[in-house]
Design a protein around this motif. Sequence first.
Motif, PDB file in Angstrom:
ATOM      1  N   VAL A 137     -10.191 -37.056  52.224  1.00 11.10           N
ATOM      2  CA  VAL A 137     -11.637 -37.280  52.193  1.00 11.10           C
ATOM      3  C   VAL A 137     -12.045 -37.804  53.571  1.00 11.10           C
ATOM      4  N   GLN A 138     -12.859 -37.043  54.238  1.00 10.25           N
ATOM      5  CA  GLN A 138     -13.325 -37.404  55.576  1.00 10.25           C
ATOM      6  C   GLN A 138     -12.158 -37.700  56.518  1.00 10.25           C
ATOM      7  N   GLY A 139     -11.143 -36.855  56.437  1.00  6.05           N
ATOM      8  CA  GLY A 139     -10.026 -36.935  57.372  1.00  6.05           C
ATOM      9  C   GLY A 139      -8.971 -37.957  57.034  1.00  6.05           C
ATOM     10  N   ALA A 140      -9.058 -38.592  55.884  1.00  2.45           N
ATOM     11  CA  ALA A 140      -8.060 -39.604  55.505  1.00  2.45           C
ATOM     12  C   ALA A 140      -7.720 -39.442  54.025  1.00  2.45           C
ATOM     13  N   PRO A 141      -6.511 -39.852  53.611  1.00  3.85           N
ATOM     14  CA  PRO A 141      -6.145 -39.743  52.195  1.00  3.85           C
ATOM     15  C   PRO A 141      -7.043 -40.615  51.314  1.00  3.85           C
ATOM     16  N   LEU A 142      -7.269 -40.166  50.099  1.00  2.00           N
ATOM     17  CA  LEU A 142      -8.016 -40.978  49.131  1.00  2.00           C
ATOM     18  C   LEU A 142      -7.404 -42.376  48.981  1.00  2.00           C
ATOM     19  N   ALA A 143      -6.085 -42.448  49.113  1.00  3.86           N
ATOM     20  CA  ALA A 143      -5.391 -43.720  48.925  1.00  3.86           C
ATOM     21  C   ALA A 143      -5.809 -44.779  49.938  1.00  3.86           C
ATOM     22  N   ASP A 144      -6.466 -44.383  51.035  1.00  8.20           N
ATOM     23  CA  ASP A 144      -6.921 -45.369  52.022  1.00  8.20           C
ATOM     24  C   ASP A 144      -8.167 -46.118  51.558  1.00  8.20           C
ATOM     25  N   LEU A 145      -8.848 -45.596  50.544  1.00  9.61           N
ATOM     26  CA  LEU A 145     -10.066 -46.239  50.055  1.00  9.61           C
ATOM     27  C   LEU A 145      -9.711 -47.435  49.170  1.00  9.61           C
ATOM     28  N   GLN A 146     -10.363 -48.565  49.432  1.00  7.78           N
ATOM     29  CA  GLN A 146     -10.036 -49.770  48.665  1.00  7.78           C
ATOM     30  C   GLN A 146     -10.376 -49.625  47.181  1.00  7.78           C
ATOM     31  N   LEU A 147     -11.436 -48.883  46.853  1.00  8.96           N
ATOM     32  CA  LEU A 147     -11.763 -48.680  45.436  1.00  8.96           C
ATOM     33  C   LEU A 147     -10.655 -47.907  44.720  1.00  8.96           C
ATOM     34  N   VAL A 148     -10.082 -46.949  45.422  1.00 10.17           N
ATOM     35  CA  VAL A 148      -8.977 -46.180  44.847  1.00 10.17           C
ATOM     36  C   VAL A 148      -7.740 -47.059  44.710  1.00 10.17           C
ATOM     37  N   GLN A 149      -7.474 -47.863  45.720  1.00  7.99           N
ATOM     38  CA  GLN A 149      -6.344 -48.786  45.639  1.00  7.99           C
ATOM     39  C   GLN A 149      -6.494 -49.742  44.454  1.00  7.99           C
ATOM     40  N   GLY A 150      -7.727 -50.172  44.206  1.00  7.92           N
ATOM     41  CA  GLY A 150      -7.972 -51.046  43.063  1.00  7.92           C
ATOM     42  C   GLY A 150      -7.646 -50.343  41.750  1.00  7.92           C
ATOM     43  N   GLN A 151      -8.007 -49.069  41.633  1.00 11.95           N
ATOM     44  CA  GLN A 151      -7.701 -48.329  40.412  1.00 11.95           C
ATOM     45  C   GLN A 151      -6.196 -48.155  40.227  1.00 11.95           C
ATOM     46  N   ILE A 152      -5.500 -47.843  41.309  1.00  4.63           N
ATOM     47  CA  ILE A 152      -4.047 -47.682  41.227  1.00  4.63           C
ATOM     48  C   ILE A 152      -3.394 -49.001  40.821  1.00  4.63           C
ATOM     49  N   ALA A 153      -3.880 -50.103  41.381  1.00  5.37           N
ATOM     50  CA  ALA A 153      -3.319 -51.414  41.027  1.00  5.37           C
ATOM     51  C   ALA A 153      -3.503 -51.706  39.542  1.00  5.37           C
ATOM     52  N   GLU A 154      -4.686 -51.425  39.016  1.00  6.55           N
ATOM     53  CA  GLU A 154      -4.942 -51.673  37.593  1.00  6.55           C
ATOM     54  C   GLU A 154      -4.074 -50.778  36.714  1.00  6.55           C
ATOM     55  N   MET A 155      -3.896 -49.532  37.125  1.00  5.72           N
ATOM     56  CA  MET A 155      -3.048 -48.624  36.360  1.00  5.72           C
ATOM     57  C   MET A 155      -1.601 -49.120  36.334  1.00  5.72           C
ATOM     58  N   ALA A 156      -1.091 -49.537  37.477  1.00  6.69           N
ATOM     59  CA  ALA A 156       0.288 -50.038  37.544  1.00  6.69           C
ATOM     60  C   ALA A 156       0.453 -51.290  36.698  1.00  6.69           C
ATOM     61  N   LEU A 157      -0.555 -52.164  36.719  1.00  5.08           N
ATOM     62  CA  LEU A 157      -0.515 -53.383  35.919  1.00  5.08           C
ATOM     63  C   LEU A 157      -0.473 -53.063  34.426  1.00  5.08           C
ATOM     64  N   ARG A 158      -1.303 -52.128  33.997  1.00  4.27           N
ATOM     65  CA  ARG A 158      -1.333 -51.747  32.580  1.00  4.27           C
ATOM     66  C   ARG A 158       0.010 -51.159  32.145  1.00  4.27           C
ATOM     67  N   VAL A 159       0.609 -50.343  33.000  1.00  2.00           N
ATOM     68  CA  VAL A 159       1.898 -49.729  32.673  1.00  2.00           C
ATOM     69  C   VAL A 159       2.980 -50.788  32.514  1.00  2.00           C
ATOM     70  N   ASP A 160       3.083 -51.705  33.467  1.00  2.00           N
ATOM     71  CA  ASP A 160       4.137 -52.713  33.389  1.00  2.00           C
ATOM     72  C   ASP A 160       3.924 -53.684  32.229  1.00  2.00           C
ATOM     73  N   ALA A 161       2.693 -54.062  31.971  1.00  2.00           N
ATOM     74  CA  ALA A 161       2.417 -54.970  30.852  1.00  2.00           C
ATOM     75  C   ALA A 161       2.778 -54.308  29.522  1.00  2.00           C
ATOM     76  N   ALA A 162       2.454 -53.027  29.390  1.00  2.00           N
ATOM     77  CA  ALA A 162       2.813 -52.295  28.172  1.00  2.00           C
ATOM     78  C   ALA A 162       4.329 -52.203  28.033  1.00  2.00           C
ATOM     79  N   ALA A 163       5.003 -51.919  29.141  1.00  2.00           N
ATOM     80  CA  ALA A 163       6.463 -51.791  29.087  1.00  2.00           C
ATOM     81  C   ALA A 163       7.115 -53.091  28.636  1.00  2.00           C
ATOM     82  N   LEU A 164       6.606 -54.215  29.082  1.00  2.00           N
ATOM     83  CA  LEU A 164       7.167 -55.502  28.676  1.00  2.00           C
ATOM     84  C   LEU A 164       7.027 -55.724  27.173  1.00  2.00           C
ATOM     85  N   LEU A 165       5.894 -55.357  26.615  1.00  2.00           N
ATOM     86  CA  LEU A 165       5.705 -55.515  25.174  1.00  2.00           C
ATOM     87  C   LEU A 165       6.576 -54.542  24.389  1.00  2.00           C
ATOM     88  N   VAL A 166       6.702 -53.317  24.878  1.00  2.00           N
ATOM     89  CA  VAL A 166       7.513 -52.316  24.190  1.00  2.00           C
ATOM     90  C   VAL A 166       8.967 -52.765  24.129  1.00  2.00           C
TER      91      VAL A 166
END
Length: 383
Positions: free
Chosen positions: A271-300
């Motif tokens: 996006v505009q010459g840079a990966p989507l991953a450089d956007l802080q809003l996208v990084q925030g979404q990835i962080a929340e997704m990773a958090l949800r995955v690990d929290a679920a794994a701990l309960l499982v």
Amino acid sequence: MADRSFLDWPFLTPDHKAHALALDDWAGGLGTIDHHDTDAACRALVAKLGADGWLMPSAIDPRAPAPLDVRTLCLTRETLARHDGLADFAFAMQGLGTGALSLFGTPAQQAEWLPLTRTGRAISAFALTEPQSGSDVANSTMTARDDGDAWVLDGEKTWISNGGIADVYTLFARTGEEPGARGLSAFVVPADTPGLEVAERLEVIAPHPLARLRFGGVRLPKSALIGAPGQGFRIAMSVLDVFRTTVAAAALGFARRALDEAIARVTTRQVQGAPLADLQLVQGQIAEMALRVDAAALLVYRAAWAKDSGAPRVTREAAMAKLFATDEAQKVIDAAVQLHGGDGVRVGETVERLYREIRALRIYEGASDVQKVIIARQTLASA
């Protein structure tokens, strides 16, 4: 490559890690599974899983020193679900369908069916839900009448996974010893028993073999009873205590795949010459997704570890794992769809398939609201 660091958590042993890694390699060779002919796909998957030895954990061997390993069941479902939902479904139903036989069946019942289901030569199903009672199992109205040398079954079951392709059903019906939950019993019913009819095949957003079954004067020998009369509710809940945790594991597998797909998307999409991953809003979404995955794994894996460590019942832990993992997987997958933009809702995309597949897990084997009731009751009872 999917994150495998959780395989080194203290909940799991080196044998569990080896099992998960070997299955991951095996599942990677399955190729594309045809989701348009689900009956044929599931038959083929059960046969292949059985022939290659992966169904052995699904049919518990009551003679083994440690006949039940829920962590292996969870790792298997998580791994298969990450690769393909039908592969997970094929494995899971072999375990759920014969769980009552494994845990409570007579030696003759086990000798007849478990060697077939654990090798993929017979397909099993768990027939509990009814049109009127739904999740309220204690209000089941299907009857099993004692007729001297036989039990006679009358009524209907619905939303039965593997309905129409199963070779054997574990079925629950009212025998009337007492009102409510204490008046149910469990039976093993071969699919070719006269009077058993597939009344309707049910189509859902993520195709699976599902059916409504009708039982009209079905006669079973007295030897078809699993356990004792009136024990059906306890048998059903004992089986669900085990397999409810594995539903959470399957949801976790879907969530892990969605996170992998999202990471691949945002690190390669420009996006505009840079990966989507450089956007802080996208990084925030990835962080929340990773958090949800690990929290679920701990309960499982807490719930699975507790059962494997000798806890007689893990009702609260299994309900927590099932509720959280399925709900959070839905959020992770939704975020992955969003990060894919228009491609996220394009038929045939991995995240589009995941979006359809996750929804049913928040309903079957106890809907999310039912899990909340279970957790609340268990928590209040221990206060």
